[in-house]
Design an enzyme around this catalytic site. Structure first.
Site, PDB file in Angstrom:
ATOM      1  CG  HIS A  94      -1.869  -1.094   1.346  1.00 41.74           C
ATOM      2  ND1 HIS A  94      -1.790  -2.078   2.306  1.00 41.74           N
ATOM      3  CD2 HIS A  94      -2.955  -1.374   0.599  1.00 41.74           C
ATOM      4  CE1 HIS A  94      -2.795  -2.917   2.142  1.00 41.74           C
ATOM      5  NE2 HIS A  94      -3.516  -2.526   1.115  1.00 41.74           N
TER       6      HIS A  94
ATOM      7  N   GLY B 294      -2.651  -2.525  -6.754  1.00 42.45           N
ATOM      8  CA  GLY B 294      -1.468  -3.374  -6.800  1.00 42.45           C
ATOM      9  C   GLY B 294      -1.662  -4.521  -7.795  1.00 42.45           C
TER      10      GLY B 294
ATOM     11  CD  GLN C  89      -9.026  -5.532  -6.118  1.00 44.87           C
ATOM     12  OE1 GLN C  89      -9.797  -6.036  -5.325  1.00 44.87           O
ATOM     13  NE2 GLN C  89      -7.987  -4.828  -5.723  1.00 44.87           N
TER      14      GLN C  89
ATOM     15  CG  MET D  42       4.871  -7.352   1.105  1.00 43.38           C
ATOM     16  SD  MET D  42       5.275  -5.957   2.119  1.00 43.38           S
ATOM     17  CE  MET D  42       7.014  -6.259   2.350  1.00 43.38           C
TER      18      MET D  42
ATOM     19  NE  ARG E  46      -8.267 -12.482   3.199  1.00 46.16           N
ATOM     20  CZ  ARG E  46      -8.956 -11.752   2.325  1.00 46.16           C
ATOM     21  NH1 ARG E  46      -8.363 -11.281   1.259  1.00 46.16           N
ATOM     22  NH2 ARG E  46     -10.240 -11.500   2.521  1.00 46.16           N
TER      23      ARG E  46
HETATM   24  O1  PAF Z   1      -7.818  -4.606  -2.876  1.00 42.06           O
HETATM   25  C1  PAF Z   1      -8.517  -4.247  -1.915  1.00 42.06           C
HETATM   26  O2  PAF Z   1      -8.027  -3.935  -0.837  1.00 42.06           O
HETATM   27  C2  PAF Z   1     -10.034  -4.206  -2.063  1.00 42.06           C
HETATM   28  O3  PAF Z   1     -10.489  -5.232  -2.881  1.00 42.06           O
HETATM   29  C3  PAF Z   1     -10.563  -2.846  -2.546  1.00 42.06           C
HETATM   30  C4  PAF Z   1     -10.053  -2.513  -3.940  1.00 42.06           C
HETATM   31  C5  PAF Z   1     -10.133  -1.747  -1.579  1.00 42.06           C
HETATM   32  C6  PAF Z   1     -12.089  -2.858  -2.598  1.00 42.06           C
HETATM   33  O4  PAF Z   1     -12.642  -3.109  -1.356  1.00 42.06           O
END
Ligand code: PAF
Length: 282
Positions: free
Chosen positions: A37, A147, A153, A184, A187
């Site tokens: 992040h 990421g 996603q 990383m 979880r």
């Molecule tokens: O990748 C994530 O942390 C989540 O899937 C997101 C994009 C914040 C949506 O809740």
């Protein structure tokens, strides 16, 4: 750094900046922030005038038997990281504010979400696509950063931005890894010390697949078998999938040409890990 909890106040803040002609960068997260992040936040900080990070553990992307209630939460640590990295706003809406009584709409991206994580986690991507669309509507960013670790996603998000003409620049940044190569993830804290020492095998198997391609392998089945063989050395790891796909459609390919993504998901006891590598044919 401002902490905003109400969607209306968040939009009002962004609209004010937009009127001044400033650009807004956005990093959506579920908190439990780590170096992955942080690298997104740093990149956004360099590219945009103002920076918003959302922290929202989105219930609709968890399945009934998944870890919603025990998902790691560390709000003070997360805010400290955001403050240190120069984030302007931490947007922390409540579940009630995001999904008020009477909420009905779901965004789905059926073809891209069908396989892999979509198969293992039914409704997961509908939850992700819906919340990301809502967050985009509330935060109104010019640019949003994701990421590569969650490759499927990122493809879902790109597609919905295109299909719905949202006009947001989606930036996907490389996966940040631990020293041994483990991707990383918030979880990873679920891994026992023994499982943690074996978890890197997923990345190793993807690397072996990439090496087969780099040394001339063009048959996807050969690549898959080479990856599977690495995992089979560890009897405590079970494979959900290890596949060679087209990076735009996420459909499996039979031959490697010209650019593929190697996608993998494995289980170590109760913990499920995903990872991926993009490989271009030399
Ligand atoms: O990748 C994530 O942390 C989540 O899937 C997101 C994009 C914040 C949506 O809740």
């Amino acid at each position: 750094m401002k902490i905003i909890r109400s969607p209306a106040s968040m939009t009002a803040w962004s609209e004010g900046l937009r009127r001044e002609g400033l650009t807004i960068g956005f990093v959506p997260t579920m908190g439990a922030l780590h170096e992955g992040h942080r690298s997104l936040i740093r990149k956004a900080r360099l590219q945009c005038d103002a920076l918003v990070v959302s922290i929202f553990v989105n219930p609709t992307q968890f399945g009934p038997r998944e870890d919603l209630t025990k998902y790691p939460r560390s709000i003070s640590h997360d805010r400290a990281i955001c403050r240190k990295e120069g984030v302007d706003v931490c947007f922390e809406p409540t579940v009630e504010a995001m999904y008020p009584t009477g909420f009905q709409t779901t965004v789905t991206v059926p073809a891209i979400a069908r396989r892999w994580e979509g198969e293992a986690r039914p409704n997961h991507f509908a939850g992700v696509a819906t919340v990301v669309t809502k967050l985009f509507g509330i935060v109104r960013p010019h640019q949003a950063l994701f990421g590569q670790k969650d490759f499927q996603q990122s493809v879902v998000v790109r597609q919905l931005v295109k299909d719905l003409n949202l006009g947001i620049d989606i930036v996907v940044r490389p996966t940040v890894r631990e020293q041994d190569g483990l991707a990383m993830s918030s979880r990873n804290v679920y891994l026992s010390p023994e499982a943690r020492s074996r978890a890197v095998m997923l990345y190793k198997s993807l690397q072996v697949g990439a090496e087969v391609i780099r040394t001339g392998g063009r048959d996807a089945k050969t690549v898959r078998l080479a990856m599977a063989q690495v995992i089979s050395q560890e009897s405590t790891i079970t494979t959900d999938y290890l596949v060679v796909c087209d990076p735009r459609t996420l459909e499996p390919v039979s031959s490697v040409n010209p650019r593929v993504v190697l996608l993998g998901a494995v289980r170590l006891g109760p913990v499920r890990l995903i990872d991926n590598l993009l490989v271009s044919v030399p």
